[in-house]
Design a protein around this motif. Structure first.
Motif, PDB file in Angstrom:
ATOM      1  N   TRP A   1       0.932  -1.009   0.316  1.00 50.80           N
ATOM      2  CA  TRP A   1      -0.157  -0.046  -0.043  1.00 50.80           C
ATOM      3  C   TRP A   1       0.758   1.023  -0.129  1.00 50.80           C
ATOM      4  N   VAL A   2       0.750   2.162  -0.599  1.00 48.94           N
ATOM      5  CA  VAL A   2       1.270   3.455  -1.023  1.00 48.94           C
ATOM      6  C   VAL A   2       0.298   4.602  -0.585  1.00 48.94           C
ATOM      7  N   ARG A   3       0.897   5.463   0.279  1.00 42.12           N
ATOM      8  CA  ARG A   3       0.088   6.648   0.765  1.00 42.12           C
ATOM      9  C   ARG A   3      -0.107   7.367  -0.685  1.00 42.12           C
ATOM     10  N   ARG A   4      -1.501   7.874  -0.450  1.00 43.83           N
ATOM     11  CA  ARG A   4      -2.054   8.732  -1.795  1.00 43.83           C
ATOM     12  C   ARG A   4      -1.161   9.672  -2.044  1.00 43.83           C
ATOM     13  N   SER A   5      -0.704  10.527  -0.880  1.00 40.51           N
ATOM     14  CA  SER A   5      -0.017  11.800  -1.253  1.00 40.51           C
ATOM     15  C   SER A   5       1.378  11.650  -1.615  1.00 40.51           C
ATOM     16  N   ALA A   6       1.940  10.221  -1.551  1.00 43.09           N
ATOM     17  CA  ALA A   6       3.286   9.785  -2.013  1.00 43.09           C
ATOM     18  C   ALA A   6       3.311   9.145  -3.335  1.00 43.09           C
ATOM     19  N   ALA A   7       2.045   8.735  -3.901  1.00 43.64           N
ATOM     20  CA  ALA A   7       2.244   8.058  -4.938  1.00 43.64           C
ATOM     21  C   ALA A   7       2.889   8.708  -6.263  1.00 43.64           C
ATOM     22  N   GLU A   8       2.622  10.240  -6.087  1.00 45.94           N
ATOM     23  CA  GLU A   8       2.841  10.942  -7.178  1.00 45.94           C
ATOM     24  C   GLU A   8       4.817  10.796  -7.546  1.00 45.94           C
ATOM     25  N   HIS A   9       5.556  10.501  -6.395  1.00 48.15           N
ATOM     26  CA  HIS A   9       6.666  10.265  -6.442  1.00 48.15           C
ATOM     27  C   HIS A   9       7.149   9.106  -7.538  1.00 48.15           C
ATOM     28  N   LEU A  10       6.465   8.171  -7.535  1.00 46.94           N
ATOM     29  CA  LEU A  10       6.794   7.127  -8.395  1.00 46.94           C
ATOM     30  C   LEU A  10       6.454   7.377  -9.898  1.00 46.94           C
ATOM     31  N   ARG A  11       5.954   8.456 -10.396  1.00 42.68           N
ATOM     32  CA  ARG A  11       5.858   8.950 -11.620  1.00 42.68           C
ATOM     33  C   ARG A  11       7.216   9.128 -12.193  1.00 42.68           C
ATOM     34  N   ARG A  12       8.295   9.393 -11.334  1.00 36.20           N
ATOM     35  CA  ARG A  12       9.756   9.828 -11.862  1.00 36.20           C
ATOM     36  C   ARG A  12      10.192   8.308 -12.596  1.00 36.20           C
ATOM     37  N   TRP A  13       9.521   7.043 -12.456  1.00 34.92           N
ATOM     38  CA  TRP A  13      10.017   5.941 -13.139  1.00 34.92           C
ATOM     39  C   TRP A  13       8.776   5.484 -13.896  1.00 34.92           C
ATOM     40  N   PRO A  14       8.592   6.123 -14.916  1.00 33.28           N
ATOM     41  CA  PRO A  14       7.486   5.955 -15.909  1.00 33.28           C
ATOM     42  C   PRO A  14       7.584   4.540 -16.440  1.00 33.28           C
ATOM     43  N   ASN A  15       8.808   3.953 -16.755  1.00 38.95           N
ATOM     44  CA  ASN A  15       8.968   2.759 -17.434  1.00 38.95           C
ATOM     45  C   ASN A  15       8.696   1.621 -16.423  1.00 38.95           C
ATOM     46  N   ALA A  16       9.002   1.956 -14.994  1.00 35.60           N
ATOM     47  CA  ALA A  16       8.619   0.836 -14.154  1.00 35.60           C
ATOM     48  C   ALA A  16       7.151   0.790 -13.626  1.00 35.60           C
ATOM     49  N   PHE A  17       6.560   2.116 -13.064  1.00 35.77           N
ATOM     50  CA  PHE A  17       5.347   2.233 -12.527  1.00 35.77           C
ATOM     51  C   PHE A  17       4.454   2.935 -13.216  1.00 35.77           C
ATOM     52  N   ALA A  18       3.156   2.615 -13.175  1.00 35.59           N
ATOM     53  CA  ALA A  18       2.176   3.467 -13.628  1.00 35.59           C
ATOM     54  C   ALA A  18       0.939   3.455 -12.793  1.00 35.59           C
ATOM     55  N   ILE A  19       0.395   4.808 -12.634  1.00 36.66           N
ATOM     56  CA  ILE A  19      -0.926   4.804 -11.701  1.00 36.66           C
ATOM     57  C   ILE A  19      -1.904   4.726 -12.472  1.00 36.66           C
ATOM     58  N   ILE A  20      -2.630   3.743 -12.425  1.00 40.38           N
ATOM     59  CA  ILE A  20      -3.867   3.380 -13.222  1.00 40.38           C
ATOM     60  C   ILE A  20      -5.231   3.491 -12.143  1.00 40.38           C
ATOM     61  N   GLY A  21      -5.980   4.498 -12.377  1.00 42.25           N
ATOM     62  CA  GLY A  21      -7.230   4.597 -11.709  1.00 42.25           C
ATOM     63  C   GLY A  21      -6.711   4.770 -10.040  1.00 42.25           C
ATOM     64  N   ASP A  22      -7.109   3.708  -9.387  1.00 45.08           N
ATOM     65  CA  ASP A  22      -6.910   3.651  -7.998  1.00 45.08           C
ATOM     66  C   ASP A  22      -5.938   2.883  -7.414  1.00 45.08           C
ATOM     67  N   ARG A  23      -4.718   2.577  -8.162  1.00 46.55           N
ATOM     68  CA  ARG A  23      -3.878   1.657  -7.977  1.00 46.55           C
ATOM     69  C   ARG A  23      -2.629   1.978  -8.685  1.00 46.55           C
TER      70      ARG A  23
ATOM     71  N   VAL B   1       0.709   0.148 -10.352  1.00 44.65           N
ATOM     72  CA  VAL B   1       0.920  -0.892 -11.211  1.00 44.65           C
ATOM     73  C   VAL B   1       2.223  -0.929 -11.543  1.00 44.65           C
ATOM     74  N   TRP B   2       3.294  -2.272 -11.028  1.00 47.83           N
ATOM     75  CA  TRP B   2       4.514  -2.388 -11.497  1.00 47.83           C
ATOM     76  C   TRP B   2       4.410  -2.862 -12.955  1.00 47.83           C
ATOM     77  N   SER B   3       4.485  -2.126 -13.963  1.00 51.10           N
ATOM     78  CA  SER B   3       4.113  -2.200 -15.430  1.00 51.10           C
ATOM     79  C   SER B   3       4.844  -3.187 -16.478  1.00 51.10           C
ATOM     80  N   ASP B   4       6.346  -3.288 -15.752  1.00 56.22           N
ATOM     81  CA  ASP B   4       7.210  -4.145 -16.402  1.00 56.22           C
ATOM     82  C   ASP B   4       7.194  -5.569 -15.766  1.00 56.22           C
ATOM     83  N   SER B   5       6.407  -6.562 -16.283  1.00 57.19           N
ATOM     84  CA  SER B   5       6.065  -7.564 -15.665  1.00 57.19           C
ATOM     85  C   SER B   5       7.171  -8.794 -16.122  1.00 57.19           C
ATOM     86  N   SER B   6       8.321  -8.390 -17.227  1.00 57.61           N
ATOM     87  CA  SER B   6       9.171  -9.055 -17.688  1.00 57.61           C
ATOM     88  C   SER B   6      10.503  -9.259 -16.794  1.00 57.61           C
TER      89      SER B   6
END
Length: 284
Positions: free
Chosen positions: A30-52, A54-59
């Motif tokens: 679980w990631v705090r809502r107010s902290a989730a935006e920090h993960l946008r710095r790694w768009p190749n790894a994480f995606a904010i989709i709706g209310d979750r 997602v670690w987008s690179d499953s390979s």
């Protein structure tokens, strides 16, 4: 204050304040809502989709995922969003330690709401007057809960170390307990709790142990994390847990569990059933 207040304090969180962190359809944390935006710095790894999130690179495999998190954690620590990195590797898992998908630095586990595992040992002595517990006082330079009381032995359970091996290590470092004595520790169950913390969310598991010690044994800290030790009657320990904030917060739970199992807290205690249930809170 009461015993149940300590259990409630370890289970204080609002699910609405956090969003799931998901890998391949499985929720890892679980990631705090107010902290989730920090993960946008790694768009190749994480995606904010709706209310979750997602670690987008499953390979990625175990090692590659761990490397990604190392990069993220280094930035989080440097930015002051988490505490300094510890170098201690925790399993990142939705279930058990053995089914980890990667590892994460201990300091950043709460940021991701990663399930953390630890071991807590109550060391006790039988006397003519009854059971007495050894408790430690944390050193003044401890980052969390300096100078608070603690279980005789307590520590995190890093990835790659077995439970027996890690318990031996913690016993030696924190209380000077030799291996042959540490191996007499009896596993007595696990405590679970979920708590909002300064740096995120803590859905934690504490494996609990009882160790009956010889009358003449005196603990001696070897790693500087404990300032002093004292031996107290169960009545004295119970009063400190119930009526004060002297103990590190989660250590209250392992002591309440000990007091229940050894009959000091009996079924006629107010909130008895809630105490028993509260020591094993469901992990989300």
């Amino acid at each position: 204050m009461s015993f149940i207040d300590k259990i409630r304090a370890c289970n204080a969180w609002r699910p609405a304040d956090f969003i799931p962190f998901v890998l391949e359809g499985q929720q890892l944390g679980w990631v705090r809502r107010s902290a989730a935006e920090h993960l946008r710095r790694w768009p190749n790894a994480f995606a904010i989709i709706g209310d979750r999130i997602v670690w987008s690179d499953s390979s990625l495999d175990f090692s590659a995922r761990s490397q990604v998190l190392d990069e993220v954690c280094a930035w989080l620590a440097e930015a002051g969003i988490t505490g300094p990195l510890t170098g201690e590797r925790y399993p990142f898992t939705a279930t058990t330690r053995e089914q980890a998908c990667c590892t994460i630095d201990r300091a950043c586990a709460p940021f991701f709401g990663a399930r953390a595992f630890g071991q807590h040992l109550n060391g006790y002595v039988r006397t003519a007057q009854g059971i007495e517990l050894w408790v430690g006082r944390r050193s003044a330079d401890r980052r969390h809960y300096p100078l608070h009381l603690d279980n005789l032995v307590a520590g995190g359970l890093p990835y790659g170390l077995g439970l027996k091996e890690n318990l031996r290590k913690e016993c030696a470092e924190e209380a000077g307990i030799p291996r042959e004595l540490a191996d007499r520790a009896i596993p007595v169950g696990a405590i679970t709790y979920c708590r909002d913390s300064e740096t995120g969310f803590k859905p934690d598991v504490m494996y609990c142990y009882d160790l009956e010690l010889p009358q003449g044994f005196v603990p001696s800290c070897q790693d500087g994390e404990v300032e002093s030790f004292q031996r107290l009657t169960l009545a004295e320990v119970a009063e400190l847990v119930r009526d004060t904030d002297a103990f590190k917060l989660n250590c209250n739970l392992t002591i309440i569990d000990f007091l229940i199992r050894h009959g000091f807290i009996a079924p006629d205690e107010p909130d008895y059933l809630e105490l028993v249930r509260g020591l094993r809170s469901p992990l989300p």
